[in-house]
Design an enzyme around this catalytic site. Structure first.
Site, PDB file in Angstrom:
ATOM      1  N   ASP A 340      39.575  41.097  34.838  1.00 51.31           N
ATOM      2  CA  ASP A 340      40.507  39.982  34.936  1.00 51.31           C
ATOM      3  C   ASP A 340      39.758  38.793  35.541  1.00 51.31           C
ATOM      4  OD1 ASP A 340      43.007  38.552  35.081  1.00 51.31           O
ATOM      5  OD2 ASP A 340      43.027  39.003  37.217  1.00 51.31           O
ATOM      6  N   ASP A 551      43.973  42.473  39.541  1.00 47.06           N
ATOM      7  CA  ASP A 551      44.635  42.350  40.844  1.00 47.06           C
ATOM      8  C   ASP A 551      46.122  42.057  40.759  1.00 47.06           C
ATOM      9  OD1 ASP A 551      44.807  39.007  41.862  1.00 47.06           O
ATOM     10  OD2 ASP A 551      44.078  39.627  39.902  1.00 47.06           O
ATOM     11  N   ASP A 555      48.269  42.729  35.403  1.00 47.50           N
ATOM     12  CA  ASP A 555      47.148  43.611  35.078  1.00 47.50           C
ATOM     13  C   ASP A 555      47.539  45.086  35.129  1.00 47.50           C
ATOM     14  OD1 ASP A 555      45.303  41.445  34.892  1.00 47.50           O
ATOM     15  OD2 ASP A 555      45.144  41.397  37.067  1.00 47.50           O
TER      16      ASP A 555
END
Length: 666
Positions: A340, A551, A555
């Site tokens: 990410d 995080d 996600d």
């Protein structure tokens, strides 16, 4: 990105009561039974080694057998009734067999190992359920529905249907997925898209259930039912991915069944066949019990656990929380990595990156920043806080601002030292310029537009500053790259042989700029949670084992769907932390390749231990079957192999093991 006040939702007593309970270890009945068995075993072992009478430590061992063994034993009996034999039942039989020939402590140790393992598995399942309930809490329970005559009705969000119109007031969460009909505001939708900054929403724009509204009021037309919203789909994906079994788990279950059936058959044969040829029953029973002891998989169990548990402990000392030994083993198997962007490669908070006063403004960088920060001082928008923080970092004294006002989607206005200051979105401020100052501002506006384009093409968010209606300068803001991001990406590339893949909800231009800075070439931008899952599953379908690092709540589905998921601990959402298999507590991205390398070292030690345990086990079993293995020698060989593999696995507790794992790969 315009600067506006973005209030936080109130932490009311009701909100606190709605926070889902987080299951603790001892909340589970399996854990309480396992803890009781462990305590009884430790007390009995200490008393036995201290020379106490068997009448003292014997009942304690019995308590360990009962408290730790009744549940796996009962489960094994139920499986047996369904014509299935598992290792849990076999371990209970082995423990009872060990006790029957005097090896009470060995049997109790087996009981304790399997009781603790079952309790940890039950806890992991409960934590996943807690996480899903926590995600459901993101969506508001009620919404304000507008009738055709304009009247308002408070209804349950679950009762909204496609076509309804809802009113979203400032500071409220959006009640359903839909499209803005009227109004302008900024929406914090980090929980869905991962974007670090609030996004301006105006008529025609899509909004998502559970996202937080800013200072403007919106009328939204519902376009999806509650069970089809993005948040609901995230819940479904997390539950689905958490319930699936990895191929390695399926393989282990097959091995367990075959090993269990084989062990029972051979043990019975060792006892029955000699009887058929006239052997003494007591002698045949002793030989069968000896076989049960030497064939007991204690060494095999310890061949796997000490290296993995040692790696777990070592990683934990260095800020990496790996949730189980199974996860530690899986970490070393990954051959692709998906990262990410916001909060993972970056810090997740905006900062001032550029100060560009216009040539005709007569201002220095310090003066421009001072005036902008003074105007933004009363604002609570993340960009406002970034501007004020930058001014404080430079030691600038901020004069008091008067006549402060905030316009959703435009920015803020205030009077600073007699000058009217406006700070916000360039397009909005230029289109709503002061008509009195317009002739003098034409040339400045053209220069400001060029600076805005330059900053936005470089991946920054541009903020325009007006003084008395005339453009005075442009500020650039952006997220901060983690200091060890480039080293972490390089380490992952060296370990897997492929550069990581960037999956983010941010815009392609910003994502591409950051990816180029850290050496990532595969960029997937503008993704919703289901798109991230699709990217991960496409790699998995191609035969790869993907490590997902993220995080945010957005996600979580990808973390659950990946072969292994890792969450950043400081910036991570509760759902991401619970869904992930491992957590980087200190947010050091370079720890990810280090823990992968440590896992691979643990795997090599597991292979060494399995070879050693297999040699001892097969040798002792063949001796007992072909010759006549004395019981004391069988116990010595069994316990000796167990100690050897245990000590070999404990090598990973040393500090040098982590240093070798964290060493940059060539």
């Amino acid at each position: 990105m315009p600067s506006a006040v973005l209030p936080q939702p109130p932490r009311t007593a009701t909100a606190r009561r709605n926070v889902p309970h987080r299951t603790r270890f001892l909340d589970r009945p399996e854990a309480r039974w396992a803890a009781a068995a462990t305590l009884a075993f430790l007390l009995a072992a200490l008393l036995q080694l201290g020379g106490a009478s068997a009448w003292v430590w014997g009942p304690l061992y019995a308590a360990a057998y009962v408290t730790g063994g009744w549940e796996p034993g009962w489960s094994g009996l139920r499986a047996l009734r369904e014509k299935s034999l598992d290792v849990d039942l076999l371990m209970i039989v082995a423990a009872l067999g060990a006790a029957a020939i005097g090896q009470v402590r060995d049997g109790a140790l087996l009981i304790v190992i399997f009781a603790v393992s079952g309790a940890l598995e039950a806890l992991a399942t409960a934590r996943t359920q807690d996480s899903v309930r926590g995600l459901l809490a993101l969506a508001p329970g009620t919404a304000t529905r507008l009738a055709d005559d304009g009247s308002e009705t408070t209804v349950a969000a679950a009762d909204l249907v496609v076509g309804d119109t809802v009113l979203v007031r400032p500071g409220e969460r959006v009640g359903a997925d839909g499209r803005v009909l009227d109004g302008t505001s900024e929406i914090d939708q980090a929980t869905i898209t991962g974007e670090p900054l609030p996004v301006t929403k105006e008529p025609g724009d899509e909004v998502f259930a559970g996202t937080l509204n800013g200072t403007g009021a919106l009328r939204v037309k519902v376009e999806r039912d509650a069970d089809a919203s993005v948040v609901a789909r995230i819940v479904a994906m997390v539950a689905e991915a958490s319930g699936t079994k990895a191929p390695s788990q399926l393989f282990i279950e097959k091995v367990e069944q075959r090993y269990s059936v084989g062990m029972v058959a051979v043990t019975l044969a060792v006892f029955v066949i000699p009887l058929a040829f006239g052997a003494d029953p007591a002698r045949a029973l002793l030989r069968a019990m000896t076989f049960m002891i030497v064939a007991s998989p204690c060494a095999v169990v310890l061949a796997t656990m000490p290296p993995l548990l040692s790696a777990l402990a070592n990683a934990g000392r260095h800020g990496v929380l790996v949730k189980s030994a199974v996860v530690m083993e899986r970490l070393g198997q990954v051959d692709r990595v998906a990262l990410d962007k916001t909060g993972t490669l970056t810090a997740g908070t905006p900062r001032l990156t550029a100060i560009r006063p216009l040539s005709g403004s007569g201002m220095t960088e310090e003066t421009l920043l001072m005036r902008a920060a003074a105007a933004e001082y009363a604002g609570e928008h993340p960009l406002a806080r970034a501007v004020v923080a930058a001014a404080r970092a430079r030691g600038l004294a901020l004069p008091a601002a008067a006549e402060f006002s905030s316009s959703p989607g435009t920015g803020v206005r205030a009077t600073v030292d007699g000058t009217r200051i406006a700070v916000g979105a360039p397009a909005r401020l230029l289109s709503a310029g002061d008509p009195v100052a317009a002739p003098a501002a034409a040339e400045a506006a053209a220069e400001a537009a060029a600076l805005v384009t330059e900053l936005e093409e470089a991946g920054h968010t541009a903020v325009l500053v007006l003084c008395d209606g005339v453009p005075a300068g442009v500020l650039g803001l952006g997220d901060r790259l983690r200091p060890d991001a480039e080293a972490g990406v390089a380490g992952l590339r060296a370990l897997t042989g492929h550069p990581p893949m960037l999956v983010t909800g941010d815009n392609p231009r910003a994502a591409g700029q950051l990816a180029a800075a850290v050496g990532i070439t595969d960029v997937r931008a503008g993704l919703l949670p289901q798109d991230k899952v699709g990217a991960v599953r496409a790699q998995e379908a191609a035969g790869h084992r993907v490590l997902m690092v993220g995080d945010g709540v957005n996600d979580a589905p990808a973390l659950a769907a990946a072969h292994t998921g890792v969450a950043m601990g400081r910036t991570g959402s509760d759902l991401a932390l619970e869904t992930a298999d491992a957590v980087i507590v200190r947010d050091e991205l370079s720890s990810v390749p280090a823990v992968i390398a440590l896992s691979r070292t643990a795997h090599r030690l597991v292979v060494q231990n399995l070879v050693l345990a297999s040699v001892f086990l097969s040798g002792l079993v063949l001796w007992d079957l072909i010759g006549e293995l004395p019981l004391p020698l069988g116990v010595l060989g069994h316990e000796g192999s167990t100690v050897l593999v245990g000590l070999n696995g404990l090598r990973l507790l040393r500090e040098a093991a982590w240093r070798r794992a964290a060493r940059p790969a060539p």
